[in-house]
Motif scaffolding. Structure first.
Motif, mmCIF file in Angstrom:
data_model
loop_
_atom_site.group_PDB
_atom_site.id
_atom_site.type_symbol
_atom_site.label_atom_id
_atom_site.label_comp_id
_atom_site.label_asym_id
_atom_site.label_seq_id
_atom_site.Cartn_x
_atom_site.Cartn_y
_atom_site.Cartn_z
ATOM 1 N N MET A 90 14.503 -4.059 10.254
ATOM 2 C CA MET A 90 13.769 -2.249 9.479
ATOM 3 C C MET A 90 13.269 -1.632 10.738
ATOM 4 S SD MET A 90 11.131 -3.109 5.783
ATOM 5 C CE MET A 90 9.641 -4.169 7.122
ATOM 6 N N VAL A 94 8.183 3.490 11.114
ATOM 7 C CA VAL A 94 8.301 4.300 10.565
ATOM 8 C C VAL A 94 6.076 4.987 10.658
ATOM 9 C CG1 VAL A 94 9.691 3.810 8.722
ATOM 10 C CG2 VAL A 94 7.290 3.576 8.564
ATOM 11 N N ILE A 134 3.008 6.757 8.529
ATOM 12 C CA ILE A 134 2.587 7.411 7.396
ATOM 13 C C ILE A 134 1.099 8.420 7.633
ATOM 14 C CG2 ILE A 134 2.038 7.048 5.588
ATOM 15 C CD1 ILE A 134 2.790 3.932 5.230
ATOM 16 N N GLU A 162 -1.445 10.347 5.060
ATOM 17 C CA GLU A 162 -1.944 10.354 3.891
ATOM 18 C C GLU A 162 -3.132 10.877 4.332
ATOM 19 O OE1 GLU A 162 -0.437 8.736 0.472
ATOM 20 O OE2 GLU A 162 -2.340 7.926 0.280
ATOM 21 N N TRP A 187 8.209 -5.680 12.601
ATOM 22 C CA TRP A 187 9.410 -5.290 12.241
ATOM 23 C C TRP A 187 10.323 -4.644 12.194
ATOM 24 C CZ3 TRP A 187 7.916 -0.531 9.492
ATOM 25 C CH2 TRP A 187 6.873 0.231 9.327
ATOM 26 N N ARG A 246 1.706 2.562 -1.676
ATOM 27 C CA ARG A 246 2.855 3.433 -2.236
ATOM 28 C C ARG A 246 3.775 3.693 -1.209
ATOM 29 N NH1 ARG A 246 -0.899 6.852 -4.255
ATOM 30 N NH2 ARG A 246 -2.184 6.975 -2.708
ATOM 31 N N TRP A 247 3.785 3.359 -0.162
ATOM 32 C CA TRP A 247 5.163 3.202 0.510
ATOM 33 C C TRP A 247 6.087 1.837 0.511
ATOM 34 C CZ3 TRP A 247 6.315 -0.474 4.551
ATOM 35 C CH2 TRP A 247 6.747 0.293 5.885
ATOM 36 N N ASP A 302 7.235 2.808 -2.786
ATOM 37 C CA ASP A 302 8.516 3.921 -2.622
ATOM 38 C C ASP A 302 9.849 3.651 -1.935
ATOM 39 O OD1 ASP A 302 6.661 4.872 -5.103
ATOM 40 O OD2 ASP A 302 6.248 6.596 -3.590
ATOM 41 N N ALA A 303 9.312 3.438 -0.997
ATOM 42 C CA ALA A 303 10.824 2.916 0.190
ATOM 43 C C ALA A 303 11.487 1.386 0.807
ATOM 44 C CB ALA A 303 9.415 3.752 1.462
ATOM 45 N N LEU A 304 10.227 0.695 -0.081
ATOM 46 C CA LEU A 304 11.097 -0.549 0.319
ATOM 47 C C LEU A 304 11.011 -0.988 -0.934
ATOM 48 C CD1 LEU A 304 8.487 -2.010 2.550
ATOM 49 C CD2 LEU A 304 10.395 -0.381 3.392
ATOM 50 N N LYS A 305 10.821 0.021 -1.990
ATOM 51 C CA LYS A 305 11.057 -0.682 -2.946
ATOM 52 C C LYS A 305 10.640 -2.041 -3.947
ATOM 53 C CE LYS A 305 13.810 3.054 -3.707
ATOM 54 N NZ LYS A 305 12.713 4.276 -4.221
#
Length: 385
Positions: free
Chosen positions: A1, A4, A6, A8, A60, A119-120, A123-126
Motif C-alpha cells: 500500500m 499518502v 491527508i 484536513e 504501509w 474518512r480516508w 473513501d479510499a480504502l473502501k
C-alpha cells in the motif's frame, strides 16, 4: 500500500519520517502515554527510531496498517499520532489508534485527526468498519472516539493489556456515513454529560468533606488498610440482616469489594467512598451508583460501622455525597431503597433530605427472597428549594 498524505481541518497527516524520532521520543516520555498505551517502558531513543524507520514504513509496505504523523498544516509541528494499527481485508475492517503529544492537548487535535483518518479509510480504502479499543478508565480516549462518531457498545478482555493496567477494555465501532464533517461539533462536546463525567472519572477519586457538630468527616477512596474494619462491619448482625453482603463474610470478600469499587470508578459506573472519622479511621461505606439506563439517575447505598452508629455521621455523609452527585455529576434524581422495617436507614435518608415516596412491593431481593422496600428520592431542585 502506497503511503499518502491527508490535509484536513488544519492538520497534515503524513507518513512518519526519520527526522520525527526525537519528537516521538520526547512525546512518549509523557506519563499518560506510557500509562494508557502499550509503548515500551522506559521509552528509549532507539524505540522511537525503530518506530519511524522500521515499524511504520513496514506497515504501509505490507498493507497491515496506515500510521500517520499528525502535524500542524501550517507549521509542520508534530502534534501526535493517529492511524490504522491493523487492517483486515477479509472483513474490510481496521482498528484505529492514536496518542496526542502533551504539548498539543486541549486543541481537539486527535478528534480532527481521527475523523480525517476515518474518512480516508472509508473513501479510499473502501473499508466497512473501524474499531476502537481502550483500557477501561481511559476516559479521554473514549471522548475522542465518541466525538469522532464511534458508538461505544461494550467491554471485552484485552489481548495485550498495558503492564500494570486493567485487562478489561472498552470497544466501539464506526461505519461509513457516521463520521462528522470537518468543523462539526459532533457528539460528546465540551458541554455534554459525557465530557463532564469524563472529567470526573478520568481523574483520581476525590476526597469529600462532611461536618456534623464539631466533627469533620472525610469521604475518601477505599484503601487496603480499611479491609479489616470492613470485614468486621459486614460480620455485624444488623449489617447481615439489612444488606446483601456475603454471609459468612471473610477478608477476601473485602478485598473483592475494594477491587469492585476501583473498577467501577474507572468505568464511571459508581463512586464508593469510605467515611473516615477525625483520626482517618473507617466509620462506614457509602456509594453512589449511576443508572445504566438513565444518565441523570443514581441510587445510594451505605453501611455504618457498629462503633460509629447513632452519632449522626451517616446523614452528614449522605448529604455531602448527594450534593456532589448533583453539582459535579449533573444528576437530576438520586434514589434510596431499604427493606421495610429498616428504620435506621430510613432515618438517615430522611435526615439527609430524602422524601419517602412509598412502598415497592417485592422491591428488593435479599438472600434468595424478595421483600417489600421503602422508596425515597432526592431531586436536584431540593437543594435550592
Amino acid at each position: 500500500m502506497e503511503p499518502v498524505e491527508i490535509i484536513e481541518d488544519g492538520l497534515l497527516l503524513r507518513p512518519w519520517q526519520a527526522a520525527d524520532a526525537d519528537a516521538v521520543h520526547r512525546a512518549c516520555q509523557d506519563p499518560d502515554i506510557q500509562r494508557w498505551t502499550t509503548v515500551p517502558r522506559p521509552y528509549l531513543p532507539e524505540h522511537a527510531h525503530g518506530f519511524v524507520t522500521g515499524i511504520a514504513p513496514t506497515a504501509w509496505a505490507e498493507g497491515t496498517g496506515a500510521p500517520f504523523a499528525v502535524c500542524d498544516a501550517g507549521t509542520g509541528e508534530l502534534l501526535g499520532s493517529c492511524g490504522l494499527v491493523s487492517i483486515d481485508r477479509a472483513l474490510d475492517s481496521a482498528e484505529i489508534g492514536y496518542w496526542t503529544a502533551p504539548w498539543a492537548r486541549g486543541r481537539g487535535v486527535t478528534v480532527r485527526a481521527t475523523r480525517a483518518v476515518a474518512r480516508w479509510a472509508f473513501d479510499a480504502l473502501k473499508l466497512r468498519r473501524l474499531v476502537w479499543q481502550a483500557e477501561v478508565g481511559n476516559h479521554y480516549s473514549r471522548l475522542v472516539a465518541l466525538r469522532a462518531g464511534f458508538q461505544v457498545s461494550g467491554e471485552l478482555r484485552l489481548a495485550h493489556p498495558a503492564e500494570g493496567g486493567r485487562t478489561a477494555g472498552w470497544i466501539g465501532s464506526l461505519l461509513p456515513g457516521e463520521v462528522p464533517a470537518p468543523g462539526e461539533p459532533g457528539p460528546a462536546g465540551p458541554d455534554t454529560l459525557d465530557a463532564r463525567r469524563a472529567a470526573v472519572f478520568g481523574r483520581p477519586q476525590p476526597v469529600l468533606f462532611a461536618t456534623t457538630g464539631d466533627t469533620e468527616l472525610r469521604l475518601r477512596p477505599m484503601e487496603e488498610r480499611d479491609l479489616d474494619a470492613i470485614a468486621t462491619t459486614c460480620q455485624d448482625p444488623d449489617t447481615i440482616r439489612w444488606t446483601t453482603v456475603p454471609h459468612p463474610y471473610q477478608r477476601n470478600d473485602a478485598e473483592e469489594f475494594l477491587d469492585h469499587c476501583r473498577t467501577n470508578w474507572a468505568r464511571g459506573a459508581s463512586a464508593c467512598f469510605v467515611i473516615a472519622d477525625a483520626d482517618d479511621a473507617y466509620a462506614g461505606t457509602i456509594d453512589l451508583r449511576l443508572s445504566p439506563a438513565d444518565p441523570l439517575l443514581a441510587d445510594v447505598g451505605f453501611m455504618t460501622a457498629p462503633h460509629a452508629r447513632g452519632r449522626g455521621w451517616m446523614p452528614a455523609a449522605l448529604a455531602a455525597l448527594t450534593a456532589w452527585g448533583f453539582t459535579t455529576l449533573g444528576l437530576a434524581r438520586i434514589e434510596w431503597k431499604a427493606h421495610v422495617g429498616n428504620t435506621a436507614s430510613r432515618r438517615v435518608a430522611e435526615k439527609a433530605g430524602f422524601t419517602v415516596e412509598g412502598t415497592a412491593r417485592g422491591g428488593l431481593q435479599h438472600r434468595g427472597e424478595r421483600g417489600d422496600a421503602w422508596v425515597a428520592a432526592l431531586l436536584a431542585e431540593d437543594l435550592t428549594s
